[in-house]
Design an enzyme around this catalytic site. Structure first.
Site, PDB file in Angstrom:
ATOM      1  N   CYS A   2      51.877  25.003  27.489  1.00 33.08           N
ATOM      2  CA  CYS A   2      52.837  26.066  27.560  1.00 33.08           C
ATOM      3  C   CYS A   2      52.078  27.448  27.336  1.00 33.08           C
ATOM      4  CB  CYS A   2      53.899  25.925  26.600  1.00 33.08           C
ATOM      5  SG  CYS A   2      54.661  24.259  27.092  1.00 33.08           S
ATOM      6  N   ARG A  27      50.466  29.334  32.919  1.00 31.88           N
ATOM      7  CA  ARG A  27      50.359  28.340  31.812  1.00 31.88           C
ATOM      8  C   ARG A  27      51.810  27.439  32.050  1.00 31.88           C
ATOM      9  NH1 ARG A  27      46.559  28.414  27.974  1.00 31.88           N
ATOM     10  NH2 ARG A  27      47.706  26.791  26.756  1.00 31.88           N
ATOM     11  N   TRP A  74      55.845  24.461  30.016  1.00 32.98           N
ATOM     12  CA  TRP A  74      55.431  23.620  31.254  1.00 32.98           C
ATOM     13  C   TRP A  74      55.921  22.285  30.583  1.00 32.98           C
ATOM     14  CZ3 TRP A  74      53.309  23.516  35.861  1.00 32.98           C
ATOM     15  CH2 TRP A  74      52.805  22.232  36.169  1.00 32.98           C
ATOM     16  N   ASN A 100      53.127  24.787  21.699  1.00 39.66           N
ATOM     17  CA  ASN A 100      52.404  24.223  22.865  1.00 39.66           C
ATOM     18  C   ASN A 100      51.626  23.178  22.511  1.00 39.66           C
ATOM     19  OD1 ASN A 100      50.872  24.026  25.276  1.00 39.66           O
ATOM     20  ND2 ASN A 100      49.066  25.199  24.215  1.00 39.66           N
ATOM     21  N   GLY A 101      51.831  21.850  23.371  1.00 43.39           N
ATOM     22  CA  GLY A 101      51.161  20.920  22.854  1.00 43.39           C
ATOM     23  C   GLY A 101      52.261  19.540  23.041  1.00 43.39           C
ATOM     24  N   GLU A 482      36.747  12.196  48.515  1.00 42.39           N
ATOM     25  CA  GLU A 482      37.402  13.280  47.921  1.00 42.39           C
ATOM     26  C   GLU A 482      36.186  14.543  47.971  1.00 42.39           C
ATOM     27  OE1 GLU A 482      39.599  16.020  45.505  1.00 42.39           O
ATOM     28  OE2 GLU A 482      40.070  14.498  47.111  1.00 42.39           O
ATOM     29  N   LYS A 486      36.970  18.353  49.440  1.00 44.83           N
ATOM     30  CA  LYS A 486      36.883  19.450  48.670  1.00 44.83           C
ATOM     31  C   LYS A 486      35.957  20.541  49.474  1.00 44.83           C
ATOM     32  CE  LYS A 486      39.559  19.610  45.954  1.00 44.83           C
ATOM     33  NZ  LYS A 486      40.375  18.268  46.421  1.00 44.83           N
ATOM     34  N   GLU A 489      37.780  21.960  52.384  1.00 43.54           N
ATOM     35  CA  GLU A 489      39.089  22.868  52.362  1.00 43.54           C
ATOM     36  C   GLU A 489      38.776  24.234  51.651  1.00 43.54           C
ATOM     37  OE1 GLU A 489      42.220  21.634  49.544  1.00 43.54           O
ATOM     38  OE2 GLU A 489      41.016  19.979  48.775  1.00 43.54           O
ATOM     39  N   HIS A 505      26.966   2.127  62.503  1.00 39.60           N
ATOM     40  CA  HIS A 505      27.981   1.450  63.554  1.00 39.60           C
ATOM     41  C   HIS A 505      28.331   2.806  64.497  1.00 39.60           C
ATOM     42  CE1 HIS A 505      27.989  -2.420  61.850  1.00 39.60           C
ATOM     43  NE2 HIS A 505      27.994  -1.996  60.599  1.00 39.60           N
ATOM     44  N   LYS A 604      49.360  25.126  48.266  1.00 38.02           N
ATOM     45  CA  LYS A 604      49.243  24.292  47.031  1.00 38.02           C
ATOM     46  C   LYS A 604      49.983  23.088  47.048  1.00 38.02           C
ATOM     47  CE  LYS A 604      47.594  22.877  43.151  1.00 38.02           C
ATOM     48  NZ  LYS A 604      46.260  22.197  43.139  1.00 38.02           N
TER      49      LYS A 604
HETATM   50  C1  AGP Z   1      43.813  18.942  47.660  1.00 38.17           C
HETATM   51  O1  AGP Z   1      42.869  19.631  47.062  1.00 38.17           O
HETATM   52  C2  AGP Z   1      44.860  19.412  48.420  1.00 38.17           C
HETATM   53  N1  AGP Z   1      45.595  20.504  47.901  1.00 38.17           N
HETATM   54  C3  AGP Z   1      45.928  18.688  49.262  1.00 38.17           C
HETATM   55  O2  AGP Z   1      45.167  17.764  49.914  1.00 38.17           O
HETATM   56  C4  AGP Z   1      46.935  17.780  48.399  1.00 38.17           C
HETATM   57  O3  AGP Z   1      46.231  16.912  47.420  1.00 38.17           O
HETATM   58  C5  AGP Z   1      48.106  17.083  48.936  1.00 38.17           C
HETATM   59  O4  AGP Z   1      48.496  18.216  49.660  1.00 38.17           O
HETATM   60  C6  AGP Z   1      49.029  16.317  48.186  1.00 38.17           C
HETATM   61  O5  AGP Z   1      49.457  17.321  47.446  1.00 38.17           O
HETATM   62  P1  AGP Z   1      50.320  16.563  45.946  1.00 38.17           P
HETATM   63  O6  AGP Z   1      49.378  15.915  45.261  1.00 38.17           O
HETATM   64  O7  AGP Z   1      50.801  17.812  45.358  1.00 38.17           O
HETATM   65  O8  AGP Z   1      51.517  15.653  46.516  1.00 38.17           O
END
Ligand code: AGP
Length: 609
Positions: A2, A27, A74, A100-101, A482, A486, A489, A505, A604
């Site tokens: 928070c 935050r 938060w 906060n915590g 992963e 990264k 994206e 293969h 996001k």
């Molecule tokens: C990851 O960096 C991306 N932002 C995206 O793949 C994300 O993980 C995916 O949209 C799932 O989001 P969520 O964990 O909020 O459900």
């Protein structure tokens, strides 16, 4: 995570406190509130939702005075609501606090206080502290706060104001961040620098276990036992924008560096002090329920799906329950085979991803139990799941998920140990070993972050690569996926991850002179096999960056460059191994001049199908 702000001085307290909260809204934005002391009365105004809702209310119910505290929330304990919004008060209304915590022992304190006749208005851990102050108050606020500090456990940056002490406010800090802003005939307290930068650049950084008494004409600092502490004044040179990012150039880099704290907070209060048990009361599953589960379906998207792959290995290893890891957008239309002994684990940072929610709803319709692992209390996933495990990463602003991923892994490890002990498939001694290794993870992550300069130099040399390949076996393959996501994206470099044994293969055809290959060799049991696959790509001219544990110099003989990472339990190695890959993507994106925090074509939270 928070945001708190406190002010004592002649200015308009609403402008100072609410203005400061606006700078801290990154935050947390589940609710907001202020308390101001004027004419011997504490007036509290709070509202669920964004700060704008509070400002609207304040237009109807103005505050005044020269002492005020404020909070932007938060949510961790208790859903976003007006009642759960801070500030919180005791029964008499003489004290108001913002926090906060996480107060770890709030449940036992609450029971004790209820037995003493205290009435609670909220579900929060924080309100317990207000009633504890009331219960322990002896007329001296300073002494009372020292006594209260000895009763509460956990992480807290906490500010209290009191009707009977109109010329001071007291702030105490343990684990959660807190700074004091020093002014002329006025002083400030806040979770972070952006809140007070408009008024002063001279601050005290409060250390763990310190408290401060703020008055108009000065600030005195003490240990939590009341011993005076001489503080150094730190002069802030940051501009307001970078201050919000804590001095980092991007939220993504800030969030990568927040991972030691995020992992520590996600473990907090969930492992018994003797490192023998996992405590996840929020799971709401009795021992026999856990023993009855015969299959788990992990359902998620993107990075959360990648976390699920590591979760599968941990649960199958410790609890011996077969686990499917399903892509939510496929799963929701796949008519999956489930029974009343199937458990659905929906992993979602935002808690708002449409495909994951739809899969959850489909399973709930079929009467299957759904547990959500999410980073947002009060999100749709948290509200709709039968029970929820919250990852306490704090708000994740950058589109590319980083700290949410590592905290999802921690939540999955905790769940796997919990299930293993309940089902008798994990020996107590082994469980202690795992929990001790989990307890060390924050330090391991700290050390991994020291590899950043080496990764930055690699990224600068390979920023113009057209294709990059990530390879690994077992858990290293899961982390490679992963890493590739990264890089794709945010740097927009085409990247693929492959189970190292699968390359020959077909994909090996794409390996030519100078093609960068990131090879993860963090699993000792699979090391020899992984090495033979690295030899295959080297033979085709690849430039190989190898990741392995400290002490495994053997890898140097085969690869072009090595990143050594602190050794931890192989099953936990993904938490360490993913961080260099997050940094690689970050530095490559910066080197290519991309908008790191808001990459093209992405959002996001994907709230559409
Ligand atoms: C990851 O960096 C991306 N932002 C995206 O793949 C994300 O993980 C995916 O949209 C799932 O989001 P969520 O964990 O909020 O459900």
């Amino acid at each position: 995570m928070c945001g708190i702000v406190g002010y004592i001085g002649p200015r308009n307290v609403k402008d100072v406190v609410v203005g400061g909260l606006a700078k801290l809204e990154y935050r947390g934005y589940d609710s907001a509130g202020v308390a101001a002391l004027a004419d011997g009365n504490i007036r509290i105004v709070k509202a669920v939702g964004r700060l704008a809702n509070l400002e609207e209310k304040l237009a109807q119910m103005p505050i005044s005075g020269h002492v005020a505290i404020g909070h932007t929330r938060w949510a961790t304990h208790g859903k976003p609501s007006d009642e759960n919004a801070h500030p919180h008060q005791d029964c008499s209304g003489r004290f108001a606090i913002v926090h906060n915590g996480i107060v770890e022992n709030y449940l036992s304190l609450r029971e004790e206080l209820v037995a003493l006749g205290h009435e609670f208005r909220s579900e929060t851990d924080t309100e317990v502290v207000a009633h504890l102050i009331e219960e322990m108050y002896n007329g001296d606020l300073f002494e009372t706060m020292i006594a209260v500090g000895k009763r509460i456990r956990g992480a807290y940056a906490l500010v209290v104001m009191a009707k009977d002490h109109p010329d001071e406010m007291i702030a105490i800090r343990r684990a959660s961040p807190m700074i004091i802003g020093l002014g002329e005939k006025e002083n400030f307290v806040a979770s972070d620098i952006p809140a007070i930068l408009e008024y002063t650049r001279d601050i005290y950084v409060m250390e763990d276990g310190e408290m401060a008494v703020l008055r108009r004409d000065g600030v005195e600092c003490f240990t939590m036992d009341g011993e005076p502490v001489k503080k150094e004044v730190y002069h802030v040179t940051w501009d307001a924008v970078s201050a919000e990012r804590g001095g980092y150039p991007h939220f993504m880099l800030k969030e990568i560096h927040e991972q030691p704290r995020a992992v520590r907070d996600t473990l907090r209060g969930r492992v018994s002090d003797d490192l023998s048990r996992v405590e996840l009361p929020e799971l709401g599953l009795a021992e026999e329920d856990i023993r009855a589960i015969d299959r788990i379906h992990i359902v998620a998207c993107g990075t959360s799906w990648h976390a699920g792959l590591v979760g599968k290995a941990a649960i199958e290893t410790f609890a011996r329950i077969p686990v499917n890891v399903e892509i939510a957008s496929e799963y929701r239309y796949a008519d999956p085979i489930v029974t009343d002994r199937t458990l659905i684990l929906a992993i979602t940072q935002s808690g708002e991803t449409a495909d994951t929610l739809a899969a959850m709803r489909e399973m709930k319709k079929r009467g299957v139990r759904v547990v959500a692992i999410t980073n947002v209390v009060g999100s749709s996933a948290a509200r709709e799941a039968d029970s929820t495990i919250v990852t306490w990463a704090g708000p994740e602003i950058a589109v590319a998920s980083t700290k949410a991923y590592t905290t999802q892994l921690v939540a999955l490890y905790l769940l796997a140990v919990r299930f293993g002990l309940a089902r008798g498939t994990l020996a107590e001694e082994k469980a202690r070993e795992v929990l001790a290794a989990l307890d060390d993870l924050p330090q391991v992550v700290e050390q991994v972050l020291d590899t950043a300069p080496q990764i930055e130099s690699f990224a600068k040399r390979y920023k113009d690569a057209h294709d990059t390949f990530f390879i690994g076996r077992g858990m290293d393959y899961a982390v490679s996926l992963e890493g590739a996501l990264k890089l794709k994206e945010i740097s927009y470099i085409h990247a693929e991850a492959y189970a190292a044994g699968e390359l020959k293969h077909g994909t090996l055809a794409l390996i030519t002179d100078g093609v960068p290959v990131i090879a993860l060799a963090m699993q000792p049991e699979l090391y020899e096999k992984t090495l033979s696959n690295i030899v295959e790509v080297k033979a085709r001219g690849a430039f190989v960056l190898g990741l392995t544990w400290v002490g495994n110099e053997d890898l140097e003989k085969t690869v072009d460059e090595v990143i050594y990472l602190p050794k931890t339990m192989p099953l936990l190695a993904p938490v360490a191994a993913v961080i260099p890959l997050q940094l690689l993507a970050y530095y490559a994106a910066v080197a290519r001049g991309n908008d790191v925090d808001k990459p093209r074509n992405l959002a996001k939270s994907v709230t559409v199908e």
